[in-house]
Structure formats: structure tokens, C-alpha cells
Design an enzyme around this catalytic site. Structure first.
Site, mmCIF file in Angstrom:
data_model
loop_
_atom_site.group_PDB
_atom_site.id
_atom_site.type_symbol
_atom_site.label_atom_id
_atom_site.label_comp_id
_atom_site.label_asym_id
_atom_site.label_seq_id
_atom_site.Cartn_x
_atom_site.Cartn_y
_atom_site.Cartn_z
ATOM 1 N N THR A 62 38.750 40.185 34.156
ATOM 2 C CA THR A 62 37.560 41.019 34.291
ATOM 3 C C THR A 62 37.934 42.263 35.085
ATOM 4 O O THR A 62 38.141 42.200 36.290
ATOM 5 C CB THR A 62 36.449 40.234 35.025
ATOM 6 O OG1 THR A 62 36.414 38.918 34.486
ATOM 7 C CG2 THR A 62 35.106 40.892 34.843
ATOM 8 N N HIS A 97 37.818 38.287 43.255
ATOM 9 C CA HIS A 97 38.797 38.836 42.310
ATOM 10 C C HIS A 97 40.040 39.294 43.055
ATOM 11 O O HIS A 97 39.960 40.123 43.946
ATOM 12 C CB HIS A 97 38.245 39.989 41.467
ATOM 13 C CG HIS A 97 38.889 40.019 40.105
ATOM 14 N ND1 HIS A 97 40.145 40.527 39.893
ATOM 15 C CD2 HIS A 97 38.477 39.547 38.908
ATOM 16 C CE1 HIS A 97 40.465 40.389 38.615
ATOM 17 N NE2 HIS A 97 39.459 39.785 37.996
ATOM 18 N N GLU A 105 27.895 39.789 43.353
ATOM 19 C CA GLU A 105 29.277 39.482 43.731
ATOM 20 C C GLU A 105 30.055 40.788 43.662
ATOM 21 O O GLU A 105 30.133 41.428 42.606
ATOM 22 C CB GLU A 105 29.884 38.428 42.786
ATOM 23 C CG GLU A 105 31.334 38.124 43.157
ATOM 24 C CD GLU A 105 31.900 36.893 42.486
ATOM 25 O OE1 GLU A 105 31.120 35.964 42.151
ATOM 26 O OE2 GLU A 105 33.127 36.851 42.305
ATOM 27 N N ARG A 140 39.366 31.868 25.591
ATOM 28 C CA ARG A 140 40.818 31.878 25.837
ATOM 29 C C ARG A 140 41.239 30.872 26.906
ATOM 30 O O ARG A 140 42.391 30.477 26.965
ATOM 31 C CB ARG A 140 41.309 33.266 26.197
ATOM 32 C CG ARG A 140 40.870 33.746 27.555
ATOM 33 C CD ARG A 140 41.506 35.055 27.923
ATOM 34 N NE ARG A 140 40.971 36.153 27.130
ATOM 35 C CZ ARG A 140 41.039 37.428 27.512
ATOM 36 N NH1 ARG A 140 41.653 37.737 28.635
ATOM 37 N NH2 ARG A 140 40.530 38.387 26.771
ATOM 38 N N GLU A 181 30.210 31.614 34.816
ATOM 39 C CA GLU A 181 30.418 33.056 34.608
ATOM 40 C C GLU A 181 30.415 33.350 33.128
ATOM 41 O O GLU A 181 31.068 32.617 32.354
ATOM 42 C CB GLU A 181 31.804 33.437 35.114
ATOM 43 C CG GLU A 181 31.852 33.961 36.498
ATOM 44 C CD GLU A 181 33.266 34.408 36.818
ATOM 45 O OE1 GLU A 181 33.981 34.901 35.926
ATOM 46 O OE2 GLU A 181 33.647 34.228 37.968
ATOM 47 N N HIS A 186 34.575 30.516 33.851
ATOM 48 C CA HIS A 186 34.180 31.662 33.022
ATOM 49 C C HIS A 186 34.382 31.279 31.560
ATOM 50 O O HIS A 186 35.514 31.114 31.112
ATOM 51 C CB HIS A 186 35.062 32.862 33.408
ATOM 52 C CG HIS A 186 34.743 34.131 32.679
ATOM 53 N ND1 HIS A 186 35.387 35.306 32.952
ATOM 54 C CD2 HIS A 186 33.858 34.414 31.702
ATOM 55 C CE1 HIS A 186 34.911 36.272 32.169
ATOM 56 N NE2 HIS A 186 33.988 35.736 31.383
ATOM 57 N N ASN A 225 37.739 28.872 41.281
ATOM 58 C CA ASN A 225 37.697 29.176 39.850
ATOM 59 C C ASN A 225 38.852 28.441 39.154
ATOM 60 O O ASN A 225 40.018 28.659 39.493
ATOM 61 C CB ASN A 225 37.812 30.699 39.679
ATOM 62 C CG ASN A 225 37.763 31.123 38.234
ATOM 63 O OD1 ASN A 225 38.387 30.494 37.386
ATOM 64 N ND2 ASN A 225 37.058 32.192 37.941
ATOM 65 N N ARG A 261 34.605 32.605 28.345
ATOM 66 C CA ARG A 261 34.738 33.908 27.674
ATOM 67 C C ARG A 261 34.355 33.777 26.211
ATOM 68 O O ARG A 261 34.469 32.700 25.623
ATOM 69 C CB ARG A 261 36.175 34.414 27.803
ATOM 70 C CG ARG A 261 36.587 34.751 29.240
ATOM 71 C CD ARG A 261 37.945 35.424 29.258
ATOM 72 N NE ARG A 261 37.865 36.762 28.723
ATOM 73 C CZ ARG A 261 37.881 37.880 29.466
ATOM 74 N NH1 ARG A 261 38.025 37.814 30.764
ATOM 75 N NH2 ARG A 261 37.789 39.055 28.886
ATOM 76 N N HIS A 318 42.245 29.069 35.123
ATOM 77 C CA HIS A 318 43.656 29.145 34.759
ATOM 78 C C HIS A 318 44.353 27.794 34.678
ATOM 79 O O HIS A 318 45.488 27.712 34.229
ATOM 80 C CB HIS A 318 44.376 30.157 35.651
ATOM 81 C CG HIS A 318 43.795 31.517 35.410
ATOM 82 N ND1 HIS A 318 43.869 32.138 34.178
ATOM 83 C CD2 HIS A 318 43.031 32.326 36.182
ATOM 84 C CE1 HIS A 318 43.208 33.288 34.229
ATOM 85 N NE2 HIS A 318 42.694 33.417 35.432
HETATM 86 N N1 PXP Z 1 34.745 36.329 40.459
HETATM 87 C C1 PXP Z 1 34.561 36.799 39.196
HETATM 88 C C2 PXP Z 1 33.211 37.296 38.825
HETATM 89 C C3 PXP Z 1 35.610 36.769 38.245
HETATM 90 O O1 PXP Z 1 35.417 37.237 37.007
HETATM 91 C C4 PXP Z 1 36.849 36.215 38.626
HETATM 92 C C5 PXP Z 1 37.955 36.111 37.622
HETATM 93 O O2 PXP Z 1 37.580 35.315 36.559
HETATM 94 C C6 PXP Z 1 36.986 35.732 39.940
HETATM 95 C C7 PXP Z 1 35.930 35.825 40.837
HETATM 96 C C8 PXP Z 1 38.252 35.113 40.413
HETATM 97 O O3 PXP Z 1 39.277 36.049 40.405
HETATM 98 P P1 PXP Z 1 40.768 35.584 40.641
HETATM 99 O O4 PXP Z 1 41.088 34.645 39.517
HETATM 100 O O5 PXP Z 1 41.548 36.852 40.587
HETATM 101 O O6 PXP Z 1 40.811 34.897 41.969
#
Ligand code: PXP
Length: 254
Positions: free
Chosen positions: A110, A203, A160, A58, A79, A52, A16, A54, A19
Site C-alpha cells: 500500500t 507501515h 491510521e 495475492r 483491511e 489485508h 499483520n 487484496r 506475509h
Molecule cells: N497498516 C496498513 C493500513 C497497511 O496497509 C499495512 C501493510 O499491509 C500495514 C499497516 C503494515 O505494514 P508493514 O507490513 O510494512 O508493517
């Protein structure tokens, strides 16, 4: 026999890159570029990229999704919240996978799973065109059997499971509660697989907590972002991902 095959199977890693965009947006500049991060992640062994979009934009922006769709060679897992705006964007791009998540503007990330059970009729209608467009639709949910059952009933291909609580309990030193949460995640994965769902998790996963999750035999994919991007500050993005891959493989006996 099936169990043994699962256990030795390679777990997919979805990276992901949200960030990277968070850091870019902090200065309103063009860097660091999430696309460059995604391409490096591919080189480092990511099996997919997760982003993602949003509602408040952001981190990831519309142009990032366009750039990722144009340049990636691995699948994009898009996402989003289950809104009309996001459905239109998803249908325009037709990414490999669409993961529906709950979204609140005031939350930092999330925070919980999607309440599929209370919104089955709307979600059935919502995902129908996405499925017809050939996208694999995933529900980001807790391990609650009601949510798993509802996800299967509405026709999702994937669930998931939210690992955020497990990760928080471990980080806060609540080992016994974390063990109980891990057992619930294991049971949830088993139940989801028994209903024919493909099972993913994600997550809050880090080097310290990933192995117990990766060892759950029914899981096919983990999605990991925040920790990997943070760790990249210290060891570089490729090395950060390679080490996660190594730990996931170790948990599978590979
Ligand atoms: N899976 C989903 C559905 C999420 O919303 C997120 C966070 O955006 C992640 C995985 C990844 O989580 P993390 O950034 O904490 O590794």
C-alpha cells in the site's frame, strides 16, 4: 494531565499476518498457515490481528478471513479497498475493525494514503452500513490535515497514519527529512485526536524506527507486519513480536 496519561498508556500492537500467506502462496501449498501465525501472535502479546484481503488475493484469501474470524480471541482488523465486493465480505463477517486502504494492482504494497478528501460523498455512503453493523471504520491516510478533517467529517471512528515515508527516509539515511516527517506525523496525530478520532499508525515499522513513532502520545495502536514476519525467520515469531512489544513499551516509559 491528559497528555501524561496518554504517554504512559499502553499502545496496542496489531500484528499483520499477510506475509505468512505470501510465503504459503509462493509454493501453492497449505503452509505456513496464517491462522497458526495469528494464534501464536496472540500468545506473544498481540492485541489484535490485521489481515489485508487484496482484490487480487495475492496473500490473504477469503478462507483465511473465515478461519481468523472463527478462531481469534483478539479483534480482527480487516483491511480492504473501498469496493462493493469488499463491503459485502466485511458485512458478512462483521470484524471488529475495517481499515480502508487505497489499492493498485501494480503496487508492491500500500504505497500511499487514501484520498478521503476527494471522495467524501462516496465514502460516507460506503461506510454507513459498516458502522451500522457495529464495525469500527478506519481510514489509512497521510498526515495531511485535509485528509484527517475529511475522515472525521465522513464519520470514521479511527484514522491510521501512514508511516511508510518516515520509515523510507530513515532507512535511506535522510535524517533531517525523516525528522520533519516525524514532526508532521506528530502534528497529524494531535490534530486527529482533537477532532475526536482514535489514532493509529503503521507501515514500514521496524525495531529501529518504532520507538519514535510509539512515543507519539495520541497514538492508540500500531499495525506492523512485514518486518515481524521477516524477523521471525531469525528468531521465531513469538520472540520477534515480544521484542517489538518491548520497544513499544519502552517508548511509553512502561
Ligand atoms: N497498516 C496498513 C493500513 C497497511 O496497509 C499495512 C501493510 O499491509 C500495514 C499497516 C503494515 O505494514 P508493514 O507490513 O510494512 O508493517
Amino acid at each position: 494531565m491528559i497528555q501524561a496519561l496518554h504517554q504512559t498508556g499502553k499502545l496496542r500492537l496489531g500484528v499483520n499476518i499477510d506475509h505468512v500467506a505470501t510465503v504459503r502462496n509462493a509454493r501453492g501449498s497449505a503452509w505456513p498457515d496464517p491462522l497458526r501465525a495469528a494464534l501464536l501472535a496472540e500468545t506473544a502479546g498481540a492485541d489484535g490481528i490485521t489481515a489485508h484481503l487484496r482484490e487480487d488475493r495475492r496473500h490473504i484469501r477469503d478462507a483465511d478471513i473465515e478461519a481468523l474470524m472463527a478462531a481469534l480471541t483478539v479483534p480482527l482488523n480487516f483491511e480492504c479497498a473501498a469496493t462493493a465486493e469488499m463491503q459485502a465480505i466485511a458485512l458478512r463477517h462483521k470484524p471488529h475493525a475495517i481499515c480502508l486502504v487505497p489499492e493498485k494492482r501494480e503496487e508492491r504494497t500500500t504505497e500511499g494514503g487514501l484520498d478521503v478528501a476527494s471522495d467524501q460523498n462516496r465514502l460516507t455512503d460506503y461506510i454507513t452500513p459498516l458502522r451500522e453493523a457495529g464495525c469500527r471504520v478506519s481510514m489509512f491516510i497521510s498526515h495531511d490535515p485535509r485528509q484527517i478533517e475529511a475522515s472525521a467529517r465522513i464519520g470514521a471512528a479511527v484514522v491510521e497514519l501512514h508511516t511508510g515515508l518516515y520509515s523510507d527516509l530513515l532507512a535511506d539515511g535522510h535524517a533531517a527529512l525523516a525528522d520533519r516527517e516525524l514532526a508532521s506525523l506528530q502534528a497529524g496525530a494531535e490534530f486527529a485526536a482533537s477532532l475526536g478520532l482514535e489514532v493509529h499508525a503503521g507501515h514500514g515499522l521496524t525495531y529501529d524506527n518504532v520507538e519514535a513513532i510509539a512515543a507519539i502520545p495520541e497514538l492508540a495502536e500500531l499495525n506492523i507486519g512485514h518486518f515481524l514476519v521477516g524477523e521471525a525467520i531469525f528468531r521465531g515469531l513469538e520472540a520477534s513480536i515480544e521484542e517489538m512489544r518491548r520497544r513499544m513499551d519502552l517508548a511509553r516509559g512502561l
